[in-house]
Design a protein around this motif. Structure first.
Motif, short mmCIF file in Angstrom:
data_model
loop_
_atom_site.label_atom_id
_atom_site.label_comp_id
_atom_site.label_asym_id
_atom_site.label_seq_id
_atom_site.Cartn_x
_atom_site.Cartn_y
_atom_site.Cartn_z
N TRP A 235 90.69 35.62 58.01
CA TRP A 235 91.38 36.62 57.74
C TRP A 235 91.43 37.72 59.07
CZ3 TRP A 235 94.97 37.17 54.42
CH2 TRP A 235 94.71 36.47 53.08
N ILE A 236 90.51 37.85 59.53
CA ILE A 236 90.50 38.97 60.63
C ILE A 236 91.50 38.21 61.89
CG2 ILE A 236 89.13 39.84 62.61
CD1 ILE A 236 86.69 39.94 60.79
N VAL A 237 91.23 36.92 62.00
CA VAL A 237 91.92 36.63 63.19
C VAL A 237 93.57 36.54 62.73
CG1 VAL A 237 92.69 34.27 64.40
CG2 VAL A 237 90.38 34.88 64.17
N LYS A 238 93.90 36.09 61.52
CA LYS A 238 95.41 36.01 61.05
C LYS A 238 95.82 37.26 61.00
CE LYS A 238 94.80 31.74 58.54
NZ LYS A 238 94.54 31.27 57.02
N ALA B 203 99.54 41.43 63.73
CA ALA B 203 99.59 42.64 64.30
C ALA B 203 100.02 42.85 65.55
CB ALA B 203 98.21 43.66 63.95
N ILE B 204 99.32 41.90 66.38
CA ILE B 204 99.95 41.87 67.86
C ILE B 204 100.99 41.26 68.00
CG2 ILE B 204 99.04 40.65 69.97
CD1 ILE B 204 96.11 40.74 69.08
N GLY B 205 101.34 40.35 67.32
CA GLY B 205 102.81 39.59 67.52
C GLY B 205 103.79 40.72 67.13
N SER C 20 98.73 34.87 70.25
CA SER C 20 98.39 34.92 69.10
C SER C 20 98.21 33.70 68.23
CB SER C 20 99.10 36.22 68.26
OG SER C 20 98.97 37.29 68.88
N LEU C 21 99.66 32.90 68.21
CA LEU C 21 99.76 31.64 67.84
C LEU C 21 98.54 30.98 68.16
CD1 LEU C 21 103.30 31.27 67.93
CD2 LEU C 21 102.06 31.72 66.05
#
Length: 364
Positions: free
Chosen positions: A29-32, A37-39, A137-138
């Motif tokens: 969840w944190i990574v996704k 958010a970054i994207g 991010s991807l």
């Protein structure tokens, strides 16, 4: 400026959260959410800022400069620790030379060389931010599934998934900092962070081959780091404001040609141009997401970014023609090697090096 600070600091905050994560579901969840958010913020940056030209953001950067110096010393200690542990005397020597140059700069610098606007944004940096923010991010999201299966198939390798994601997000943070920095001191700091993270990511599995290739990447990029540090020391003795990219690029070629040549050399090492291309090929031993991040949105793009940024200084000079020749030569040779390979990763590595050579040739 808030968007710029978010992109620089938010991935770093995500990396810190990873220190406390214990469950796979929490990490997912944190990574996704972080990737989303970054994207999203990079897209907002594109929509709101792309047509506004070049904007500079000024504030008192002295506390940040001091923090960066302390962190550079921490990076030095970490690198020396690994180099001493594995008895890599070349890395020890190069690290000590670079550290001596950093300390020389800190002792020689005066308030007159402070950069009044350490952050900036223009169309070029927005394009770079899109590459870092969206592709980077991807890759992080893709890594969630990949790393789970990776450790299932490599049971003899200790599971360092949390550490892996910490390095990945610090990497992304450093790249945002690099492309948004107007201060050459800041550019150099983030440049060194990418060098450290690439070393740690390439050697993440701690196998003998991974460790060897990680040190190859490290010493080659340390050569570039020494050249970059030498350029900063040189510019310290130039007129006030010469450590700002905006001032350097309009100051006249005579004043900055020597430091530009040094920074150009640093760009060649980071962009894996010949004869420094072997580190990028060796990096393919790392898990696939590491290779993807190094090839797409960090490290090598930092090298071509700085070369394209300094293109106005290189224009019509022997240094520019030399860079163009190196890039064209790399493009030709690496393309020939790429089409002769049967291993998919080596095809990707050499084709990446070839395309980077084409960008370097254009910059030159």
């Amino acid at each position: 400026m808030q968007l710029l600070l978010f992109l620089i600091l938010f991935p770093l905050i995500t990396a810190l959260f990873m220190l406390a994560v214990r469950r796979d579901s929490d990490r997912n969840w944190i990574v996704k959410l972080s990737a989303l958010a970054i994207g999203a913020v990079t897209v907002i940056l594109l929509v709101t800022q792309f047509d506004k030209g070049t904007l500079y953001y000024g504030f008192n950067a002295e506390p940040v400069n001091l923090l960066m110096f302390v962190l550079e010393m921490v990076i030095t200690v970490i690198i020396l620790g690994f180099a001493i542990k594995f008895r890599n005397y070349l890395v020890i020597a190069l690290t000590l030379v670079e550290t001596a140059l950093i300390i020389w700069f800190e002792s020689a610098a005066t308030p007159a060389v402070a950069v009044k606007s350490p952050l900036f944004i223009d169309q070029f940096s927005i394009v770079m931010a899109l590459i870092v923010g969206i592709i980077g991010s991807l890759i992080c999201v893709y890594s969630l599934g990949y790393m789970r299966h990776f450790y299932q198939h490599h049971t003899g390798i200790p599971d360092r998934t949390n550490t892996f994601f910490i390095f990945m997000f610090v990497f992304i943070s450093a790249m945002f900092g690099l492309v948004f920095s107007n201060s050459l001191i800041w550019v150099f700091f983030f440049w060194e962070v990418t060098t450290l993270c690439s070393f740690l990511l390439i050697g993440i599995t701690k196998t003998e081959e991974a460790t060897k290739n990680a040190f190859t990447a490290l010493w080659m990029n340390l050569l570039g780091g020494i050249a970059f540090a030498a350029a900063i020391v040189y510019l310290t003795y130039q007129p006030a404001g010469m450590l700002g990219l905006d001032q350097i690029l309009v100051s006249g070629k005579v004043l900055v040609l020597i430091p530009a040549a040094l920074i150009g050399f640093a760009g060649l090492t980071k962009a894996a141009q010949m004869p420094f291309s072997s580190w990028l090929v060796g990096a393919m031993v790392a898990p696939t997401p590491v290779s993807a991040l190094l090839h797409s949105s960090t490290m090598v793009k930092a090298g071509v970014y700085i070369l394209v940024r300094f293109a106005p200084v290189f224009h019509g000079t022997v240094i520019g023609y030399t860079l163009a020749f190196v890039g064209a030569f790399t493009f030709l040779i690496a393309s020939g090697i790429a089409i002769s390979q049967s291993n998919a990763k080596r095809v990707l590595a050499y084709s990446t090096i070839a395309n980077l050579g084409l960008i370097v040739a254009c910059a030159g």
